[in-house]
Write a protein that holds these residues in place. Structure first.
Motif, PDB file in Angstrom:
ATOM      1  N   GLU A 289      11.437  12.233  33.969  1.00 28.64           N
ATOM      2  CA  GLU A 289      10.885  13.362  33.228  1.00 28.64           C
ATOM      3  C   GLU A 289      10.414  12.986  31.826  1.00 28.64           C
ATOM      4  N   VAL A 290      10.756  11.799  31.344  1.00 25.73           N
ATOM      5  CA  VAL A 290      10.376  11.378  29.999  1.00 25.73           C
ATOM      6  C   VAL A 290       9.078  10.584  30.071  1.00 25.73           C
ATOM      7  N   ASP A 291       8.043  11.101  29.394  1.00 30.63           N
ATOM      8  CA  ASP A 291       6.761  10.403  29.331  1.00 30.63           C
ATOM      9  C   ASP A 291       6.493   9.788  27.957  1.00 30.63           C
ATOM     10  N   ALA A 292       7.066  10.373  26.901  1.00 26.23           N
ATOM     11  CA  ALA A 292       6.771   9.872  25.553  1.00 26.23           C
ATOM     12  C   ALA A 292       7.906  10.221  24.606  1.00 26.23           C
ATOM     13  N   SER A 293       7.897   9.552  23.453  1.00 27.65           N
ATOM     14  CA  SER A 293       8.968   9.675  22.464  1.00 27.65           C
ATOM     15  C   SER A 293       8.400  10.152  21.145  1.00 27.65           C
ATOM     16  N   PHE A 294       9.149  11.027  20.467  1.00 23.64           N
ATOM     17  CA  PHE A 294       8.764  11.469  19.138  1.00 23.64           C
ATOM     18  C   PHE A 294       9.217  10.498  18.051  1.00 23.64           C
ATOM     19  N   TYR A 295      10.327   9.801  18.251  1.00 18.75           N
ATOM     20  CA  TYR A 295      10.903   9.023  17.159  1.00 18.75           C
ATOM     21  C   TYR A 295      11.149   7.558  17.515  1.00 18.75           C
ATOM     22  N   ALA A 296      11.892   7.285  18.584  1.00 17.96           N
ATOM     23  CA  ALA A 296      12.317   5.907  18.849  1.00 17.96           C
ATOM     24  C   ALA A 296      11.143   4.969  19.064  1.00 17.96           C
ATOM     25  N   LEU A 297      10.052   5.461  19.641  1.00 20.39           N
ATOM     26  CA  LEU A 297       8.883   4.616  19.890  1.00 20.39           C
ATOM     27  C   LEU A 297       7.762   4.878  18.898  1.00 20.39           C
ATOM     28  N   ASN A 298       8.055   5.667  17.864  1.00 20.58           N
ATOM     29  CA  ASN A 298       7.084   5.940  16.802  1.00 20.58           C
ATOM     30  C   ASN A 298       7.411   5.017  15.622  1.00 20.58           C
ATOM     31  N   TYR A 299       6.913   3.799  15.692  1.00 23.44           N
ATOM     32  CA  TYR A 299       7.249   2.792  14.682  1.00 23.44           C
ATOM     33  C   TYR A 299       6.042   1.882  14.461  1.00 23.44           C
ATOM     34  N   PRO A 300       5.936   1.252  13.291  1.00 22.21           N
ATOM     35  CA  PRO A 300       4.835   0.323  13.038  1.00 22.21           C
ATOM     36  C   PRO A 300       5.202  -1.084  13.515  1.00 22.21           C
ATOM     37  N   PRO A 301       4.439  -1.682  14.428  1.00 25.75           N
ATOM     38  CA  PRO A 301       4.737  -3.059  14.850  1.00 25.75           C
ATOM     39  C   PRO A 301       4.598  -4.067  13.709  1.00 25.75           C
ATOM     40  N   HIS A 302       3.696  -3.780  12.772  1.00 23.35           N
ATOM     41  CA  HIS A 302       3.486  -4.671  11.631  1.00 23.35           C
ATOM     42  C   HIS A 302       3.543  -3.845  10.344  1.00 23.35           C
ATOM     43  N   ARG A 303       4.253  -4.346   9.342  1.00 22.41           N
ATOM     44  CA  ARG A 303       4.294  -3.704   8.021  1.00 22.41           C
ATOM     45  C   ARG A 303       4.199  -4.786   6.966  1.00 22.41           C
ATOM     46  N   ALA A 304       3.350  -4.574   5.984  1.00 21.10           N
ATOM     47  CA  ALA A 304       3.216  -5.530   4.890  1.00 21.10           C
ATOM     48  C   ALA A 304       3.158  -4.761   3.574  1.00 21.10           C
ATOM     49  N   THR A 305       3.799  -5.285   2.548  1.00 23.00           N
ATOM     50  CA  THR A 305       3.759  -4.680   1.218  1.00 23.00           C
ATOM     51  C   THR A 305       3.430  -5.753   0.185  1.00 23.00           C
ATOM     52  N   LEU A 306       2.799  -5.344  -0.895  1.00 23.61           N
ATOM     53  CA  LEU A 306       2.470  -6.244  -1.990  1.00 23.61           C
ATOM     54  C   LEU A 306       2.539  -5.450  -3.282  1.00 23.61           C
ATOM     55  N   GLY A 307       3.293  -5.956  -4.240  1.00 24.89           N
ATOM     56  CA  GLY A 307       3.427  -5.273  -5.520  1.00 24.89           C
ATOM     57  C   GLY A 307       3.505  -6.257  -6.668  1.00 24.89           C
ATOM     58  N   VAL A 308       3.113  -5.796  -7.845  1.00 23.17           N
ATOM     59  CA  VAL A 308       3.158  -6.614  -9.053  1.00 23.17           C
ATOM     60  C   VAL A 308       3.849  -5.822 -10.150  1.00 23.17           C
ATOM     61  N   VAL A 309       4.824  -6.444 -10.809  1.00 27.17           N
ATOM     62  CA  VAL A 309       5.488  -5.852 -11.972  1.00 27.17           C
ATOM     63  C   VAL A 309       5.079  -6.664 -13.193  1.00 27.17           C
ATOM     64  N   TRP A 310       4.394  -6.020 -14.139  1.00 30.03           N
ATOM     65  CA  TRP A 310       3.943  -6.693 -15.348  1.00 30.03           C
ATOM     66  C   TRP A 310       4.839  -6.288 -16.510  1.00 30.03           C
ATOM     67  N   PHE A 311       5.323  -7.269 -17.254  1.00 25.98           N
ATOM     68  CA  PHE A 311       6.199  -7.024 -18.399  1.00 25.98           C
ATOM     69  C   PHE A 311       5.352  -7.122 -19.668  1.00 25.98           C
ATOM     70  N   ALA A 312       5.197  -6.002 -20.356  1.00 21.56           N
ATOM     71  CA  ALA A 312       4.295  -5.938 -21.503  1.00 21.56           C
ATOM     72  C   ALA A 312       4.820  -6.705 -22.699  1.00 21.56           C
ATOM     73  N   THR A 313       6.139  -6.968 -22.739  1.00 23.39           N
ATOM     74  CA  THR A 313       6.727  -7.734 -23.828  1.00 23.39           C
ATOM     75  C   THR A 313       7.383  -8.973 -23.261  1.00 23.39           C
ATOM     76  N   ASP A 314       7.917  -9.805 -24.124  1.00 21.31           N
ATOM     77  CA  ASP A 314       8.584 -11.021 -23.687  1.00 21.31           C
ATOM     78  C   ASP A 314       9.949 -10.739 -23.089  1.00 21.31           C
ATOM     79  N   MET A 315      10.485  -9.556 -23.330  1.00 23.80           N
ATOM     80  CA  MET A 315      11.797  -9.195 -22.828  1.00 23.80           C
ATOM     81  C   MET A 315      11.670  -8.434 -21.514  1.00 23.80           C
ATOM     82  N   ARG A 316      12.594  -8.703 -20.579  1.00 17.68           N
ATOM     83  CA  ARG A 316      12.677  -7.946 -19.337  1.00 17.68           C
ATOM     84  C   ARG A 316      13.941  -7.115 -19.410  1.00 17.68           C
TER      85      ARG A 316
END
Length: 556
Positions: free
Chosen positions: A526-553
């Motif tokens: 009776e199960v043809d599809a899933s709302f949650y368990a099969l609702n996922y991204p096969p690939h995920r990528a993130t990229l971020g930059v934190v810039w420090f405006a002063t010499d101190m962190r």
């Protein structure tokens, strides 16, 4: 979708915390103390994400958590309205949120796990527990746990005001005062509070929100202990077309959350062999009012009132330089009053205790080996109990110039029981149909990982294979696509994770990649599809930059 904000004013009153170079630490709750008179205590923390502040409302503990590669955050309206947080391809109910030693539980549904009325300034950066750490410290969270610690109070303050399009406006004030006790050297008392609110008409029609949060705590601290007494209140109204259903109606939710918490953390023993112990107790109340159609509220609406009481403790006791014992336990009792449940399953008691001995040996001057081997016992007054196996082995090599390499192999079992929406409602009618035959869910995780840490960069990588048995999922058939039913599924997940941080003189670059592949068996036609368990991204990528405006962190 999020708002464009035009900030009018942001100012930060002077901080007394020390400034220092950014340092990554594997334990986000660890602290570094100074014995020099008059020098403030500082906390060293690492982050797997480049930012933690939203643009559509005020900051919350889960803000921008999705930029961690292990975490997939699926939001309704926006993350701060409602956040379904999944870790490593699980579902939102497989993820726990831990404050101090206690996991916060909502008995109705995992949709409300992230309702945490605590100002982020009061908490450490989150640690993502998976594998052995999740099995040891997590409660009723079979895949992963987002863990926060209570931050030492420092004298500080800020006032924020913002405006933007779609009638957006925000006001926020935060302040903290720390006072050293002259009669008790090394002891201090602090008080911290904040009030935040925001509202907007939303980026689309009927996507409005109106949020408010007030939280405060008193803290008594010494060189070896910290006690926090906390109270927080949060009220959130938000709307969104098709918030939960596919019927093209404008749905709304009104959620009120109260949290009272007492937390004590103690360090004891000789300086060369410090032990830690932490105990947490809380009372949480979550009231939810859901309206199916704001144009016709009487068509369908639901009320849920949940209450949770819990006591938890955890720690590490070192018997010798070579041998220690990691332990954790939590007792939780919940109760729900709901207009959509059948009142035959509205309370439950949970019990968990974990014991994982640890053996450490020095192979030579540059190499050491650590072995952890133990188990966890889970039980409730309504479900079968289970004893789970937990173990890992890690090899640390110091490669010189403050550089190190760590390799590890782990196997861990974790378990949980289904929420009341899945097990306590009608099994024959309604949009969300329960299943009173659901069994205890069991997750088994086999993992190999490596970490490479140098002054200028850090790389963490892991390959894991996870077996989820009797996982509760919401499913549907093609003959009735709008009716969701709770059904068990066996899923095998293969995952690969890479997190890289490159440190430059004035900036940090954070990049990550995650790959997931699943195979499933629902065992019924009776199960043809899933709302949650099969609702996922096969690939995920993130990229971020934190810039420090002063010499101190600066540390937060």
């Amino acid at each position: 979708m999020r708002h464009t904000i035009l900030p009018l004013l942001f100012c930060t009153l002077p901080f007394t915390a020390m400034a220092a170079e950014s340092v990554d630490s594997s334990n986000a709750n660890s602290g570094v103390n100074s014995n020099e008179k008059g020098v403030e205590k500082i906390t060293i923390e690492g982050a797997a994400t480049a930012n933690n502040k939203p643009v559509g409302t005020f900051n919350s503990p889960i803000s921008n958590l999705e930029y961690d590669p292990r975490v997939d955050l699926q939001s309704r309206n926006m993350a701060e309205a409602q956040a379904d947080v999944t870790i490593r391809g699980g579902i939102f109910e497989n993820t726990g949120f831990r404050i101090g030693s206690a996991t916060l539980i909502d008995p109705q549904t995992g949709h409300y796990f992230a309702e945490i009325p605590i100002a982020p300034e009061m908490l450490t950066k989150p640690s993502i527990f998976t594998g052995v750490d999740n099995a040891l410290y997590g409660v009723n969270s079979s895949v992963g746990t987002v863990s926060y610690g209570w931050r030492p109070i420092q004298t500080a303050g800020s006032v924020s005001v913002g405006i933007g399009n779609n009638n957006f406006n925000l006001q926020r004030v935060h302040g903290a005062v720390k006072h050293a006790l002259s009669d008790l050297p090394g002891w201090s008392v602090g008080i911290e509070g904040e009030y935040s609110r925001s509202e907007s008409d939303g980026t689309i029609a009927n996507g409005d929100h109106n949020f408010e949060r007030a939280s405060g705590r008193i803290q008594l601290a010494s060189n070896d202990s910290q006690t926090d007494v906390f109270y927080g209140f949060q009220q959130k109204f938000f709307g969104w077309p098709n918030l939960y259903t596919p019927f093209n109606v404008n749905e709304t939710e009104d959620i009120q959350t109260r949290l009272v918490m007492l937390n004590h953390k103690q360090r004891y023993g000789e300086e060369s062999m410090k032990n830690t112990f932490e105990v947490s107790a809380y009372y949480r109340e979550n009231d939810d009012h859901y309206v199916f159609s704001r144009e016709n509220p009487e068509a369908f609406q639901a009320f849920h009132e949940t209450q949770v009481k819990s006591l938890a403790f955890s720690g590490t006791h070192n018997v010798s330089q070579e041998f220690g014992i990691n332990y954790a336990a939590q007792l939780t009792a919940d109760d729900i009053t709901s207009t959509t449940l059948e009142n035959n399953f509205t309370s439950r008691d949970y019990y968990k205790i974990s014991l994982v001995p640890e053996y450490r040996t020095q192979l030579n001057s540059n190499e050491s080996l650590t072995v952890r081997l133990g188990g966890a016992f889970d039980d409730t007054n309504r479900d079968d109990d289970r004893l789970s196996f937990v173990g890992d082995i890690s090899w640390l090599t110091q490669t010189g110039n403050n550089a190190s390499r760590t390799l590890y192999l782990s196997y861990a079992e974790a378990t949980q029981v289904a929420g009341y929406t899945a097990v306590g409602g009608s099994t024959t009618s309604g949009l969300f149909r329960s299943n009173n035959q659901l069994q205890r869910e069991v997750s088994k995780n086999l993992e190999f990982g490596a970490s490479f840490d140098k002054t200028s960069f850090k790389v963490d990588t892991a390959v894991f294979y996870r077996w989820d048995n009797e996982l509760t999922d919401w499913t549907y058939s093609f003959d009735a696509t709008s009716a969701r039913s709770a059904n068990p599924v066996d899923i095998e997940t293969l995952g690969v994770e890479v997190i890289a941080i490159k440190r430059f003189d004035s900036a940090d670059v954070v990049a990550s990649y995650t790959y997931l592949d699943k195979s499933e068996d629902y065992r019924i036609d009776e199960v043809d599809a899933s709302f949650y368990a099969l609702n996922y991204p096969p690939h995920r990528a993130t990229l971020g930059v934190v810039w420090f405006a002063t010499d101190m962190r600066w540390f937060n």
